[in-house]
Design a protein around this motif. Structure first.
Motif, PDB file in Angstrom:
ATOM      1  N   LYS A   1       0.820  -1.206   0.000  1.00 45.74           N
ATOM      2  CA  LYS A   1       0.000   0.000   0.000  1.00 45.74           C
ATOM      3  C   LYS A   1       0.862   1.268   0.000  1.00 45.74           C
ATOM      4  N   GLU A   2       1.933   1.246   0.823  1.00 40.48           N
ATOM      5  CA  GLU A   2       2.755   2.458   0.964  1.00 40.48           C
ATOM      6  C   GLU A   2       3.413   2.810  -0.367  1.00 40.48           C
ATOM      7  N   GLU A   3       3.858   1.766  -1.071  1.00 41.58           N
ATOM      8  CA  GLU A   3       4.526   1.995  -2.357  1.00 41.58           C
ATOM      9  C   GLU A   3       3.563   2.653  -3.352  1.00 41.58           C
ATOM     10  N   VAL A   4       2.319   2.140  -3.367  1.00 36.76           N
ATOM     11  CA  VAL A   4       1.336   2.681  -4.314  1.00 36.76           C
ATOM     12  C   VAL A   4       0.934   4.092  -3.906  1.00 36.76           C
ATOM     13  N   GLU A   5       0.836   4.324  -2.594  1.00 40.19           N
ATOM     14  CA  GLU A   5       0.491   5.677  -2.125  1.00 40.19           C
ATOM     15  C   GLU A   5       1.541   6.673  -2.583  1.00 40.19           C
ATOM     16  N   ALA A   6       2.795   6.275  -2.475  1.00 39.50           N
ATOM     17  CA  ALA A   6       3.889   7.167  -2.896  1.00 39.50           C
ATOM     18  C   ALA A   6       3.828   7.388  -4.414  1.00 39.50           C
ATOM     19  N   TYR A   7       3.491   6.332  -5.152  1.00 40.96           N
ATOM     20  CA  TYR A   7       3.386   6.438  -6.614  1.00 40.96           C
ATOM     21  C   TYR A   7       2.260   7.397  -6.995  1.00 40.96           C
ATOM     22  N   ALA A   8       1.091   7.236  -6.322  1.00 41.34           N
ATOM     23  CA  ALA A   8      -0.062   8.079  -6.634  1.00 41.34           C
ATOM     24  C   ALA A   8       0.236   9.541  -6.317  1.00 41.34           C
ATOM     25  N   ALA A   9       0.945   9.746  -5.207  1.00 40.85           N
ATOM     26  CA  ALA A   9       1.170  11.121  -4.733  1.00 40.85           C
ATOM     27  C   ALA A   9       2.029  11.947  -5.695  1.00 40.85           C
ATOM     28  N   GLN A  10       2.651  11.265  -6.664  1.00 41.72           N
ATOM     29  CA  GLN A  10       3.450  12.024  -7.651  1.00 41.72           C
ATOM     30  C   GLN A  10       2.558  12.828  -8.584  1.00 41.72           C
ATOM     31  N   LYS A  11       1.265  12.491  -8.625  1.00 39.79           N
ATOM     32  CA  LYS A  11       0.332  13.165  -9.537  1.00 39.79           C
ATOM     33  C   LYS A  11      -0.617  14.054  -8.760  1.00 39.79           C
ATOM     34  N   GLN A  12      -1.091  15.108  -9.416  1.00 42.12           N
ATOM     35  CA  GLN A  12      -2.027  16.030  -8.790  1.00 42.12           C
ATOM     36  C   GLN A  12      -3.430  15.837  -9.374  1.00 42.12           C
ATOM     37  N   VAL A  13      -4.441  15.886  -8.510  1.00 41.49           N
ATOM     38  CA  VAL A  13      -5.816  15.824  -9.024  1.00 41.49           C
ATOM     39  C   VAL A  13      -6.606  17.041  -8.529  1.00 41.49           C
ATOM     40  N   ALA A  14      -7.643  17.403  -9.301  1.00 38.23           N
ATOM     41  CA  ALA A  14      -8.494  18.532  -8.923  1.00 38.23           C
ATOM     42  C   ALA A  14      -9.402  18.090  -7.785  1.00 38.23           C
ATOM     43  N   ASP A  15      -9.576  18.959  -6.781  1.00 42.58           N
ATOM     44  CA  ASP A  15     -10.434  18.612  -5.657  1.00 42.58           C
ATOM     45  C   ASP A  15     -11.131  19.877  -5.157  1.00 42.58           C
TER      46      ASP A  15
END
Ligand code: HEC
Length: 294
Positions: A96-110
Motif C-alpha cells: 500500500k505504501e509503495e502505491v500511495e507514494a506512486y499516486a502522490a506524484q500526480k495532482q488531481v483537482a479537488d
C-alpha cells in the motif's frame, strides 16, 4: 434402415467438420513466425491467463507495471484503473505504501479554493490514474501529431488479423472457440512492441513515423518504446525486449480485466455443476419413464 442412413449421414458430417477444422488449422498456421513475402503472421503465445484455468502471475504483473512505470506512462494513461487496484488480490498486489507514494506524484483537482480557483491535491489510492497529458491536443502537440491511446482496455480493443481465404474463416473461428483462444489482443500488443524494424527498401516511410511490421499500414507514430535492457528487473528475470514486452502486455491484460481469474474459476464450477445436473436429469428421466413403453 432409416436409422442406419441417418447415423451414416451424421458420421460423415462429423468427419467433414473435423476434417475441415484440421485443414483450416493447417491453412492458418504460420509456416514459422517469420516474414514471408512481406507478410507477418502474429504468433500465438502461451499466457498464464489463457484457457479455462487462467490466472495472472503476480511477479510478471509486477515486472509489467515496472515497464509501464518506467517507459509507457510518459505517453499513455490507464484511465480506467484506480491506484488502489494495484494493491488488490489477483493483481500485482503491491504494498500500500509503495502505491500511495506512486499516486502522490500526480495532482488531481479537488473542489475550489476561496478565490474560486480549482484546488489541486496529490492523488490518493481511491483516485483514477492520472495521465501524462491534460488532453489529446496537448498529446498531439508533444508527439508530432499522434495521440497515444489509453491503454486500460487495449488488449480487448485489438486483435490478430487472419489472412486466410474467406471459406476457411468459419473453421478458423471454430478452431479458436474449440481451443479457447481469447488472447488475440495480448498477442497483438506483444507483437507490436517486438515489431519495429528497418523498412523494406521500397517502402515510403513518412517523416516522424517508424516502421512496424504488425501495425496496420506499417507506419506508426509511436517511436520504438522498448529495447533490450530498457528496464531493470529486481527478480533476476532477463530484461530482453521479448521478456519486457510479454510482461507489460500481461500487465495490460490484467488492467483490462482485473477479475479474469475469478471469472474463469466461476466458469469452471458452473461447468462442473452443469455436468452433474445433466447426469441427474438423465437419471431421473430414466427413472420416471422406466415403465412406459415407447
Ligand atoms: C513517446 C511516447 C510513447 C511511449 C513512451 C509509448 N507510446 Fe505507445 N503510442 C504512442 C503513440 C503516439 C501512439 C499512437 C500511434 C499511432 O496511432 O500511430 C501509441 C500507440 C500505442 C498502442 C496502440 C497501437 C495500435 O494498434 O493502435 C499500443 C498498444 C501502445 N502504444 C503501447 C505502448 C506500450 C506498452 C508502451 C510502453 C512499453 C508505450 N506504448 C510507450 C506513444 C508512446
Amino acid at each position: 434402415m432409416t436409422t442406419m442412413t441417418s447415423s451414416l449421414v451424421r458420421r460423415s458430417l462429423g468427419a467433414f467438420v473435423i476434417g475441415s477444422v484440421l485443414s483450416a488449422t493447417a491453412l492458418s498456421a504460420p509456416a514459422s513466425a517469420s516474414e514471408t513475402a512481406g507478410h507477418y503472421q502474429i504468433p500465438r503465445l502461451e499466457w498464464t491467463f489463457g484457457g479455462l484455468s487462467g490466472y495472472f502471475d503476480k511477479q510478471q504483473l509486477r515486472r509489467g507495471f515496472k515497464v509501464y512505470q518506467t517507459v509507457c506512462q510518459t505517453c499513455h494513461n490507464l484511465a480506467h484503473l484506480s491506484y488502489r487496484n494495484l494493491t488488490q488480490p489477483g493483481g500485482p498486489e503491491l504494498p500500500k505504501e509503495e502505491v500511495e507514494a506512486y499516486a502522490a506524484q500526480k495532482q488531481v483537482a479537488d473542489g475550489f479554493n476561496d478565490a474560486g480557483e480549482v484546488n489541486m491535491r496529490p492523488a490518493k489510492l481511491a483516485d483514477l490514474f492520472v495521465g501524462p497529458f491534460k488532453n489529446d491536443k496537448e498529446a498531439a502537440a508533444a508527439l508530432n501529431g499522434a495521440v497515444p491511446p489509453d491503454l486500460s482496455l487495449i488488449t480487448k480493443a485489438r486483435t490478430v488479423e487472419r489472412e486466410v481465404e474467406w471459406y476457411a474463416f468459419p473453421f478458423v473461428m471454430l478452431k479458436d472457440v474449440l481451443t479457447q483462444y481469447q488472447e488475440q489482443g495480448a498477442d497483438y500488443v506483444h507483437a507490436l512492441l517486438n515489431g519495429y524494424m528497418e523498412p523494406p527498401a521500397t517502402f515510403n516511410l513518412l517523416p516522424g513515423l517508424s516502421y512496424n511490421r504488425v501495425f496496420p499500414g506499417h507506419q506508426i507514430g509511436m517511436p520504438q518504446p522498448l529495447t533490450d535492457g530498457a528496464v531493470d528487473y529486481d527478480d533476476g528475470t532477463p530484461t530482453t525486449l521479448d521478456q519486457q514486452s510479454k510482461d507489460v502486455t500481461a500487465f495490460l491484460a490484467w488492467a483490462a480485466e482485473p477479475t479474469l481469474a475469478d471469472r474463469k474459476k466461476l466458469g469452471a464450477w458452473v461447468l462442473i455443476y452443469l455436468i452433474i445436473l445433466a447426469g441427474l436429469l438423465y437419471a431421473s428421466k430414466k427413472l420416471i419413464w422406466r415403465n412406459v413403453k415407447h
